[in-house]
Design a protein around this motif. Structure first.
Motif, PDB file in Angstrom:
ATOM      1  N   GLY A 238      12.664 -18.701  -0.102  1.00 36.61           N
ATOM      2  CA  GLY A 238      13.550 -19.466  -0.956  1.00 36.61           C
ATOM      3  C   GLY A 238      13.234 -20.942  -1.019  1.00 36.61           C
ATOM      4  N   HIS A 239      12.100 -21.354  -0.450  1.00 38.92           N
ATOM      5  CA  HIS A 239      11.761 -22.776  -0.419  1.00 38.92           C
ATOM      6  C   HIS A 239      11.040 -23.247  -1.668  1.00 38.92           C
ATOM      7  N   GLU A 240      10.361 -22.327  -2.361  1.00 37.42           N
ATOM      8  CA  GLU A 240       9.536 -22.707  -3.501  1.00 37.42           C
ATOM      9  C   GLU A 240      10.279 -22.492  -4.818  1.00 37.42           C
ATOM     10  N   SER A 241       9.934 -23.297  -5.811  1.00 33.66           N
ATOM     11  CA  SER A 241      10.547 -23.153  -7.129  1.00 33.66           C
ATOM     12  C   SER A 241       9.979 -21.942  -7.853  1.00 33.66           C
ATOM     13  N   LEU A 242      10.702 -21.470  -8.856  1.00 34.22           N
ATOM     14  CA  LEU A 242      10.235 -20.340  -9.655  1.00 34.22           C
ATOM     15  C   LEU A 242       8.896 -20.653 -10.324  1.00 34.22           C
ATOM     16  N   PRO A 243       8.696 -21.839 -10.921  1.00 36.28           N
ATOM     17  CA  PRO A 243       7.377 -22.147 -11.495  1.00 36.28           C
ATOM     18  C   PRO A 243       6.247 -22.055 -10.470  1.00 36.28           C
ATOM     19  N   THR A 244       6.521 -22.410  -9.223  1.00 36.58           N
ATOM     20  CA  THR A 244       5.501 -22.305  -8.180  1.00 36.58           C
ATOM     21  C   THR A 244       5.136 -20.846  -7.932  1.00 36.58           C
ATOM     22  N   LEU A 245       6.154 -19.973  -7.885  1.00 41.05           N
ATOM     23  CA  LEU A 245       5.898 -18.547  -7.686  1.00 41.05           C
ATOM     24  C   LEU A 245       5.102 -17.972  -8.856  1.00 41.05           C
ATOM     25  N   LEU A 246       5.470 -18.374 -10.062  1.00 44.69           N
ATOM     26  CA  LEU A 246       4.732 -17.897 -11.240  1.00 44.69           C
ATOM     27  C   LEU A 246       3.305 -18.429 -11.232  1.00 44.69           C
ATOM     28  N   GLY A 247       3.117 -19.640 -10.753  1.00 44.20           N
ATOM     29  CA  GLY A 247       1.771 -20.177 -10.637  1.00 44.20           C
ATOM     30  C   GLY A 247       0.915 -19.359  -9.687  1.00 44.20           C
ATOM     31  N   LYS A 248       1.524 -18.878  -8.611  1.00 44.11           N
ATOM     32  CA  LYS A 248       0.785 -18.020  -7.682  1.00 44.11           C
ATOM     33  C   LYS A 248       0.441 -16.694  -8.358  1.00 44.11           C
ATOM     34  N   CYS A 249       1.363 -16.173  -9.166  1.00 43.70           N
ATOM     35  CA  CYS A 249       1.075 -14.945  -9.912  1.00 43.70           C
ATOM     36  C   CYS A 249      -0.101 -15.155 -10.863  1.00 43.70           C
ATOM     37  N   MET A 250      -0.157 -16.312 -11.502  1.00 45.02           N
ATOM     38  CA  MET A 250      -1.263 -16.599 -12.399  1.00 45.02           C
ATOM     39  C   MET A 250      -2.582 -16.656 -11.636  1.00 45.02           C
ATOM     40  N   ALA A 251      -2.538 -17.151 -10.408  1.00 42.02           N
ATOM     41  CA  ALA A 251      -3.751 -17.178  -9.592  1.00 42.02           C
ATOM     42  C   ALA A 251      -4.235 -15.757  -9.316  1.00 42.02           C
ATOM     43  N   TYR A 252      -3.286 -14.853  -9.068  1.00 41.50           N
ATOM     44  CA  TYR A 252      -3.672 -13.443  -8.879  1.00 41.50           C
ATOM     45  C   TYR A 252      -4.275 -12.874 -10.162  1.00 41.50           C
ATOM     46  N   GLU A 253      -3.689 -13.224 -11.299  1.00 43.68           N
ATOM     47  CA  GLU A 253      -4.233 -12.740 -12.578  1.00 43.68           C
ATOM     48  C   GLU A 253      -5.651 -13.261 -12.791  1.00 43.68           C
ATOM     49  N   ASP A 254      -5.861 -14.533 -12.492  1.00 51.45           N
ATOM     50  CA  ASP A 254      -7.192 -15.114 -12.648  1.00 51.45           C
ATOM     51  C   ASP A 254      -8.200 -14.422 -11.744  1.00 51.45           C
ATOM     52  N   TYR A 255      -7.783 -14.180 -10.501  1.00 56.27           N
ATOM     53  CA  TYR A 255      -8.693 -13.511  -9.561  1.00 56.27           C
ATOM     54  C   TYR A 255      -8.973 -12.081 -10.012  1.00 56.27           C
ATOM     55  N   ARG A 256      -7.952 -11.388 -10.477  1.00 57.24           N
ATOM     56  CA  ARG A 256      -8.137 -10.003 -10.937  1.00 57.24           C
ATOM     57  C   ARG A 256      -9.111  -9.945 -12.107  1.00 57.24           C
ATOM     58  N   SER A 257      -9.057 -10.950 -12.965  1.00 56.71           N
ATOM     59  CA  SER A 257      -9.918 -10.957 -14.153  1.00 56.71           C
ATOM     60  C   SER A 257     -11.399 -11.094 -13.801  1.00 56.71           C
ATOM     61  N   THR A 258     -11.692 -11.573 -12.587  1.00 53.20           N
ATOM     62  CA  THR A 258     -13.097 -11.689 -12.188  1.00 53.20           C
ATOM     63  C   THR A 258     -13.710 -10.330 -11.868  1.00 53.20           C
ATOM     64  N   GLY A 259     -12.880  -9.354 -11.507  1.00 54.77           N
ATOM     65  CA  GLY A 259     -13.378  -8.031 -11.157  1.00 54.77           C
ATOM     66  C   GLY A 259     -14.005  -7.932  -9.777  1.00 54.77           C
ATOM     67  N   ILE A 260     -13.939  -9.010  -9.004  1.00 50.57           N
ATOM     68  CA  ILE A 260     -14.588  -9.025  -7.689  1.00 50.57           C
ATOM     69  C   ILE A 260     -14.005  -7.944  -6.776  1.00 50.57           C
ATOM     70  N   GLU A 261     -12.687  -7.932  -6.673  1.00 55.30           N
ATOM     71  CA  GLU A 261     -12.015  -6.986  -5.770  1.00 55.30           C
ATOM     72  C   GLU A 261     -12.264  -5.551  -6.239  1.00 55.30           C
ATOM     73  N   GLN A 262     -12.169  -5.316  -7.555  1.00 57.24           N
ATOM     74  CA  GLN A 262     -12.352  -3.983  -8.109  1.00 57.24           C
ATOM     75  C   GLN A 262     -13.769  -3.484  -7.859  1.00 57.24           C
ATOM     76  N   HIS A 263     -14.741  -4.364  -8.024  1.00 55.83           N
ATOM     77  CA  HIS A 263     -16.133  -3.974  -7.825  1.00 55.83           C
ATOM     78  C   HIS A 263     -16.401  -3.622  -6.367  1.00 55.83           C
ATOM     79  N   GLN A 264     -15.801  -4.391  -5.467  1.00 58.58           N
ATOM     80  CA  GLN A 264     -16.070  -4.185  -4.052  1.00 58.58           C
ATOM     81  C   GLN A 264     -15.309  -2.997  -3.479  1.00 58.58           C
TER      82      GLN A 264
END
Length: 324
Positions: A238-264
């Motif tokens: 509960g310490h972080e703002s909602l925009p901060t949480l959404l920003g972390k979600c966007m980081a996951y989306e960016d990482y997923r788009s690289t395909g690194i995890e899926q390939h490995q």
């Protein structure tokens, strides 16, 4: 969202993959550079310097369990007596016996300056001896640096209350997953806290980025299963703002788009938001707000995420293995 992956031929067994700090009577060491996230200004470890001769003497007095305890504290930065009892004192006739032995061992490790305790205690259900918070003291830090020679000497500073709360909540989650896996016959194949779960990648502009999940977990529904389910877990108090949480979600989306995890690994892990707050009504509102925001944002794949109450997450993740 497919978070399943199949272990390749020759993949190590679960017991060998399980981090030392998550083995009941772990004999393995676990090292790695850590960032204490602490506030500055309180100085280094207290007490006189330890000579190399004295360090060798201390080392001769350490059992395999002592070294596993040290590895656990190194891995999670800060742990309570309750955490350490759950990890390393499970083969006792009763919880009382385990607690008594744990206290005695930890007191000896403090005397040897392998472990230290923070000035502050934690309250509530972890008050008293279990309210002590342990960190690597001077001897412990030097012993771990001897195991991993590439690790720089670590300055110790008293952590902020906010950082400590978050760090201990992550340790709670890790131990909860391990305990639930034992209860339901699942297997913890891998469990990495932040500094070992970190992913690095280049974004669409070629700029280096770093993704730091609070935990990365691989679980099998039964011991020996080749198919595992993988999760990134984010602990929010509960310490972080909602925009901060959404920003972390966007980081996951960016990482997923690289395909690194899926390939490995053959798939991308499910992202679990384990959320709590000082008041339950606040926690419920924050969970709903994040869910609504995920569903409204066209740049986010809502199916990638699960949002859980913090106290229910470990059990939900393990029990859900048979239904995914």
């Amino acid at each position: 969202m497919n978070d399943k992956m199949t272990l390749p031929t020759g993949y190590p067994t679960a017991s060998s993959q399980l981090p030392a700090s998550m083995q009941v009577n772990g004999e393995k060491g676990a090292t790695g550079a850590t960032n204490t996230g602490a506030t500055s200004g309180t100085g280094a470890h207290a007490g006189p310097r330890i000579s190399s001769r004295r360090l060798r003497e201390i080392q001769t007095h350490l059992s395999a369990r002592d070294l596993a305890i040290l590895a656990s504290v190194d891995r999670y930065r800060f742990l309570t007596a309750r955490h350490l009892q759950a990890l390393h004192f499970t083969q006792h006739a009763s919880a009382t016996s385990a607690s008594r032995t744990c206290r005695r061992v930890l007191a000896r490790l403090r005397t040897l300056r392998v472990l230290g305790i923070l000035d502050r205690r934690i309250g509530g259900i972890r008050a008293g001896s279990e309210g002590l918070v342990y960190y690597m003291d001077t001897a412990g830090d030097r012993l771990q640096r001897d195991v991993t020679s590439s690790r720089a000497r670590k300055r110790f500073d008293e952590p902020s209350a906010r950082f400590l709360d978050h760090t201990l909540a992550i340790a709670d989650m890790a131990i909860g997953i391990f305990e639930n896996a034992t209860t339901y016959g699942a297997e913890v194949v891998k469990l990495d806290p932040e500094h070992t779960a970190t992913r690095t990648y280049a974004d669409s502009y070629g700029v280096a980025q770093v993704l730091r999940p609070d935990l990365y977990v691989e679980l099998a529904a039964a011991a020996g299963d080749e198919e595992v389910s993988a999760f990134f877990i984010e602990v929010d108090l509960g310490h972080e703002s909602l925009p901060t949480l959404l920003g972390k979600c966007m980081a996951y989306e960016d990482y997923r788009s690289t395909g690194i995890e899926q390939h490995q690994y053959g798939g991308f892990p499910r992202v679990i938001w384990a959320m709590d707050a000082y008041r339950e009504t606040t926690a419920q509102r924050r969970r709903k707000s994040l869910q609504d925001s995920l569903e409204r944002n066209s740049r986010l794949s809502a199916g990638l995420y699960r949002i859980q109450a913090l106290k229910d997450t470990a059990a939900a993740v393990v029990q859900g293995l048979r239904h995914d």
